[in-house]
Design an enzyme around this catalytic site. Structure first.
Site, PDB file in Angstrom:
ATOM      1  N   ARG A   1      -9.853   0.919   8.603  1.00 23.37           N
ATOM      2  CA  ARG A   1      -9.342  -0.413   8.930  1.00 23.37           C
ATOM      3  C   ARG A   1     -10.389  -1.268   9.614  1.00 23.37           C
ATOM      4  O   ARG A   1     -10.120  -2.428   9.934  1.00 23.37           O
ATOM      5  CB  ARG A   1      -8.179  -0.241   9.897  1.00 23.37           C
ATOM      6  CG  ARG A   1      -6.827  -0.587   9.334  1.00 23.37           C
ATOM      7  CD  ARG A   1      -5.798  -0.270  10.401  1.00 23.37           C
ATOM      8  NE  ARG A   1      -4.600  -1.005  10.213  1.00 23.37           N
ATOM      9  CZ  ARG A   1      -3.578  -0.576   9.494  1.00 23.37           C
ATOM     10  NH1 ARG A   1      -3.636   0.574   8.880  1.00 23.37           N
ATOM     11  NH2 ARG A   1      -2.503  -1.316   9.403  1.00 23.37           N
TER      12      ARG A   1
ATOM     13  N   ARG B   1      -0.457  -8.626  13.703  1.00 24.59           N
ATOM     14  CA  ARG B   1      -1.016  -7.677  12.718  1.00 24.59           C
ATOM     15  C   ARG B   1      -1.841  -8.431  11.675  1.00 24.59           C
ATOM     16  O   ARG B   1      -2.888  -7.945  11.231  1.00 24.59           O
ATOM     17  CB  ARG B   1       0.116  -6.897  12.039  1.00 24.59           C
ATOM     18  CG  ARG B   1       0.721  -5.858  12.973  1.00 24.59           C
ATOM     19  CD  ARG B   1       2.069  -5.377  12.480  1.00 24.59           C
ATOM     20  NE  ARG B   1       1.995  -4.700  11.202  1.00 24.59           N
ATOM     21  CZ  ARG B   1       3.037  -4.558  10.379  1.00 24.59           C
ATOM     22  NH1 ARG B   1       4.210  -5.051  10.687  1.00 24.59           N
ATOM     23  NH2 ARG B   1       2.874  -3.916   9.243  1.00 24.59           N
TER      24      ARG B   1
ATOM     25  N   LYS C   1       0.837  -1.219   0.000  1.00 24.49           N
ATOM     26  CA  LYS C   1       0.000   0.000   0.000  1.00 24.49           C
ATOM     27  C   LYS C   1       0.868   1.264   0.000  1.00 24.49           C
ATOM     28  O   LYS C   1       0.660   2.165  -0.807  1.00 24.49           O
ATOM     29  CB  LYS C   1      -0.919   0.022   1.243  1.00 24.49           C
ATOM     30  CG  LYS C   1      -1.821  -1.187   1.373  1.00 24.49           C
ATOM     31  CD  LYS C   1      -2.733  -1.078   2.586  1.00 24.49           C
ATOM     32  CE  LYS C   1      -2.046  -1.084   3.915  1.00 24.49           C
ATOM     33  NZ  LYS C   1      -1.366  -2.365   4.266  1.00 24.49           N
TER      34      LYS C   1
ATOM     35  N   ARG D   1      11.719  -5.945   4.944  1.00 27.95           N
ATOM     36  CA  ARG D   1      11.488  -4.507   4.710  1.00 27.95           C
ATOM     37  C   ARG D   1      12.473  -3.648   5.499  1.00 27.95           C
ATOM     38  O   ARG D   1      12.764  -3.910   6.655  1.00 27.95           O
ATOM     39  CB  ARG D   1      10.065  -4.119   5.106  1.00 27.95           C
ATOM     40  CG  ARG D   1       9.843  -2.605   5.027  1.00 27.95           C
ATOM     41  CD  ARG D   1       8.412  -2.206   5.044  1.00 27.95           C
ATOM     42  NE  ARG D   1       7.710  -2.643   6.231  1.00 27.95           N
ATOM     43  CZ  ARG D   1       6.412  -2.463   6.430  1.00 27.95           C
ATOM     44  NH1 ARG D   1       5.685  -1.883   5.502  1.00 27.95           N
ATOM     45  NH2 ARG D   1       5.850  -2.879   7.526  1.00 27.95           N
TER      46      ARG D   1
ATOM     47  N   ARG E   1      11.348  -1.526  10.957  1.00 26.16           N
ATOM     48  CA  ARG E   1      10.240  -1.073  11.809  1.00 26.16           C
ATOM     49  C   ARG E   1      10.053  -2.020  12.980  1.00 26.16           C
ATOM     50  O   ARG E   1      10.126  -3.241  12.811  1.00 26.16           O
ATOM     51  CB  ARG E   1       8.952  -1.004  10.968  1.00 26.16           C
ATOM     52  CG  ARG E   1       8.583   0.404  10.565  1.00 26.16           C
ATOM     53  CD  ARG E   1       7.480   0.461   9.568  1.00 26.16           C
ATOM     54  NE  ARG E   1       6.244  -0.195   9.966  1.00 26.16           N
ATOM     55  CZ  ARG E   1       5.127  -0.188   9.245  1.00 26.16           C
ATOM     56  NH1 ARG E   1       5.110   0.449   8.083  1.00 26.16           N
ATOM     57  NH2 ARG E   1       4.052  -0.816   9.639  1.00 26.16           N
TER      58      ARG E   1
HETATM   59  P1  AP5 Z   1       4.834  -1.691   1.879  1.00 28.21           P
HETATM   60  O1  AP5 Z   1       4.518  -0.849   0.694  1.00 28.21           O
HETATM   61  O2  AP5 Z   1       5.597  -1.068   2.991  1.00 28.21           O
HETATM   62  O3  AP5 Z   1       3.485  -2.399   2.410  1.00 28.21           O
HETATM   63  P2  AP5 Z   1       2.234  -1.806   3.190  1.00 28.21           P
HETATM   64  O4  AP5 Z   1       1.027  -2.453   2.643  1.00 28.21           O
HETATM   65  O5  AP5 Z   1       2.285  -0.307   3.198  1.00 28.21           O
HETATM   66  O6  AP5 Z   1       2.558  -2.412   4.618  1.00 28.21           O
HETATM   67  P3  AP5 Z   1       2.446  -1.797   6.074  1.00 28.21           P
HETATM   68  O7  AP5 Z   1       3.147  -2.783   6.960  1.00 28.21           O
HETATM   69  O8  AP5 Z   1       2.978  -0.383   6.127  1.00 28.21           O
HETATM   70  O9  AP5 Z   1       0.947  -1.799   6.301  1.00 28.21           O
HETATM   71  P4  AP5 Z   1       0.209  -1.803   7.628  1.00 28.21           P
HETATM   72  O10 AP5 Z   1      -1.157  -1.530   7.187  1.00 28.21           O
HETATM   73  O11 AP5 Z   1       0.412  -2.996   8.463  1.00 28.21           O
HETATM   74  O12 AP5 Z   1       0.978  -0.646   8.465  1.00 28.21           O
HETATM   75  P5  AP5 Z   1       0.603   0.857   8.808  1.00 28.21           P
HETATM   76  O13 AP5 Z   1       1.862   1.635   8.792  1.00 28.21           O
HETATM   77  O14 AP5 Z   1      -0.561   1.327   8.030  1.00 28.21           O
HETATM   78  O15 AP5 Z   1       5.619  -2.991   1.343  1.00 28.21           O
HETATM   79  C1  AP5 Z   1       6.074  -3.974   2.255  1.00 28.21           C
HETATM   80  C2  AP5 Z   1       7.409  -4.558   1.744  1.00 28.21           C
HETATM   81  O16 AP5 Z   1       7.199  -5.265   0.525  1.00 28.21           O
HETATM   82  C3  AP5 Z   1       8.486  -3.501   1.443  1.00 28.21           C
HETATM   83  O17 AP5 Z   1       9.721  -4.034   1.797  1.00 28.21           O
HETATM   84  C4  AP5 Z   1       8.385  -3.307  -0.082  1.00 28.21           C
HETATM   85  O18 AP5 Z   1       9.621  -2.912  -0.640  1.00 28.21           O
HETATM   86  C5  AP5 Z   1       7.954  -4.707  -0.546  1.00 28.21           C
HETATM   87  N1  AP5 Z   1       7.078  -4.672  -1.717  1.00 28.21           N
HETATM   88  C6  AP5 Z   1       6.065  -3.809  -1.972  1.00 28.21           C
HETATM   89  N2  AP5 Z   1       5.450  -4.134  -3.131  1.00 28.21           N
HETATM   90  C7  AP5 Z   1       6.087  -5.258  -3.605  1.00 28.21           C
HETATM   91  C8  AP5 Z   1       5.916  -6.080  -4.760  1.00 28.21           C
HETATM   92  N3  AP5 Z   1       4.942  -5.817  -5.666  1.00 28.21           N
HETATM   93  N4  AP5 Z   1       6.726  -7.139  -4.914  1.00 28.21           N
HETATM   94  C9  AP5 Z   1       7.712  -7.423  -4.000  1.00 28.21           C
HETATM   95  N5  AP5 Z   1       7.925  -6.654  -2.887  1.00 28.21           N
HETATM   96  C10 AP5 Z   1       7.118  -5.597  -2.699  1.00 28.21           C
HETATM   97  O19 AP5 Z   1       0.080   0.691  10.328  1.00 28.21           O
HETATM   98  C11 AP5 Z   1       0.973   0.396  11.372  1.00 28.21           C
HETATM   99  C12 AP5 Z   1       0.201   0.382  12.685  1.00 28.21           C
HETATM  100  O20 AP5 Z   1      -0.394   1.659  12.935  1.00 28.21           O
HETATM  101  C13 AP5 Z   1      -0.978  -0.602  12.772  1.00 28.21           C
HETATM  102  O21 AP5 Z   1      -0.554  -1.901  13.116  1.00 28.21           O
HETATM  103  C14 AP5 Z   1      -1.826   0.062  13.870  1.00 28.21           C
HETATM  104  O22 AP5 Z   1      -1.283  -0.171  15.154  1.00 28.21           O
HETATM  105  C15 AP5 Z   1      -1.664   1.544  13.562  1.00 28.21           C
HETATM  106  N6  AP5 Z   1      -2.716   2.042  12.636  1.00 28.21           N
HETATM  107  C16 AP5 Z   1      -2.535   2.512  11.377  1.00 28.21           C
HETATM  108  N7  AP5 Z   1      -3.703   2.875  10.836  1.00 28.21           N
HETATM  109  C17 AP5 Z   1      -4.650   2.630  11.771  1.00 28.21           C
HETATM  110  C18 AP5 Z   1      -6.068   2.780  11.791  1.00 28.21           C
HETATM  111  N8  AP5 Z   1      -6.744   3.220  10.700  1.00 28.21           N
HETATM  112  N9  AP5 Z   1      -6.746   2.419  12.917  1.00 28.21           N
HETATM  113  C19 AP5 Z   1      -6.072   1.968  14.003  1.00 28.21           C
HETATM  114  N10 AP5 Z   1      -4.736   1.780  14.050  1.00 28.21           N
HETATM  115  C20 AP5 Z   1      -4.017   2.113  12.934  1.00 28.21           C
END
Ligand code: AP5
Length: 220
Positions: free
Chosen positions: A90, A174, A15, A129, A163
């Site tokens: 979410r 997660r 994402k 990552r 991270r």
């Molecule tokens: P990446 O692009 O970083 O993936 P992502 O989907 O953004 O993953 P996240 O871990 O950031 O998502 P998340 O939803 O768990 O975390 P968030 O920060 O929102 O890609 C991942 C890896 O794969 C990278 O190494 C990349 O290079 C590689 N890659 C990408 N595309 C690829 C491809 N096509 N092929 C191969 N490799 C690829 O949330 C973190 C925390 O914040 C949550 O756990 C929660 O505690 C809190 N939080 C956030 N939003 C909320 C909410 N709305 N409500 C409550 N708590 C929240």
């Protein structure tokens, strides 16, 4: 044309990777609740410490806080011509809150883009990552390495970090939270005819082109 959409998918689906590129392509802001919460955490305030603990466990931060952050961010002028939400909503209650926010601000969603990736692939992506602490760009030690090992391509001399929530036990939690609380949104948005699913296991450039094509098809 106004393009406003949600990047949806499990942890590690890509994402953030896609949203950063798409934001540049469409000249619209990338609004990541994860990045905004990491800023709250970095402030070191009592709220930041609370947020830090919750994120370390891989659980969801209280909805009121996230909804308030998103509501305020969407009121900023740069969102008038579109935006990309990454990591929000979410849960179904967060989706209902987003509907109210958009209604009040006279905005609407063009689509919810769902990146489909198998769990096996997600675990491999998250364990490899590395993230830039300054610009939040994600790299992968195998699939998407930086030009100079350990350093961000875009931020001169800034060392990449792993991270805290990418540790194995937190990743498992997660993924559980995703399955129980976030995945039901697929049905919620499918029922509202805005869900667009994309094969997120393709290489990043193909995923990007597929997403751009969704909106170009809409515009023609
Ligand atoms: P990446 O692009 O970083 O993936 P992502 O989907 O953004 O993953 P996240 O871990 O950031 O998502 P998340 O939803 O768990 O975390 P968030 O920060 O929102 O890609 C991942 C890896 O794969 C990278 O190494 C990349 O290079 C590689 N890659 C990408 N595309 C690829 C491809 N096509 N092929 C191969 N490799 C690829 O949330 C973190 C925390 O914040 C949550 O756990 C929660 O505690 C809190 N939080 C956030 N939003 C909320 C909410 N709305 N409500 C409550 N708590 C929240």
């Amino acid at each position: 044309m106004t393009i406003s959409f949600v990047m949806f998918g499990p942890p590690g689906a890509g994402k953030g990777t896609q949203a950063q590129k798409l934001a540049k392509h469409f000249s619209i802001p990338h609004i990541s609740t994860g990045d905004m919460l990491r800023q709250v955490k970095a402030s070191g305030s009592p709220l930041g410490q609370e947020v830090s603990e919750i994120m370390r466990r891989g659980e969801l931060v209280p909805a009121e806080l996230v909804i308030k952050i998103v509501n305020e961010r969407l009121q900023e002028a740069d969102c008038d011509h579109g935006f990309i939400l990454d990591g929000f909503p979410r849960t179904v209650p967060q989706a209902v809150a987003l509907n109210d926010i958009l209604l009040n601000q006279r905005k609407q969603l063009s689509a919810v883009v769902n990146l489909e990736v198998t769990e096996w692939e997600l675990v491999g992506r998250l364990s490899g990552r590395r993230t830039c602490p300054r610009c939040a760009r994600a790299y992968h030690v195998l699939f998407s390495p930086p030009k100079q090992e350990g350093y961000c391509d875009d931020c001169d001399g800034v060392a990449l970090i792993t991270r805290e929530d990418d540790r194995e036990e937190t990743v498992r939690e997660r993924l559980n939270v995703y399955r129980s609380q976030t995945e039901p949104l697929i049905h919620y948005y499918r029922d509202r005819y805005v869900l667009q699913s994309i094969d997120g296991e393709q290489d990043p450039e193909t995923v990007f082109k597929d997403i751009v094509a969704l909106f170009e098809a809409d515009a023609s």
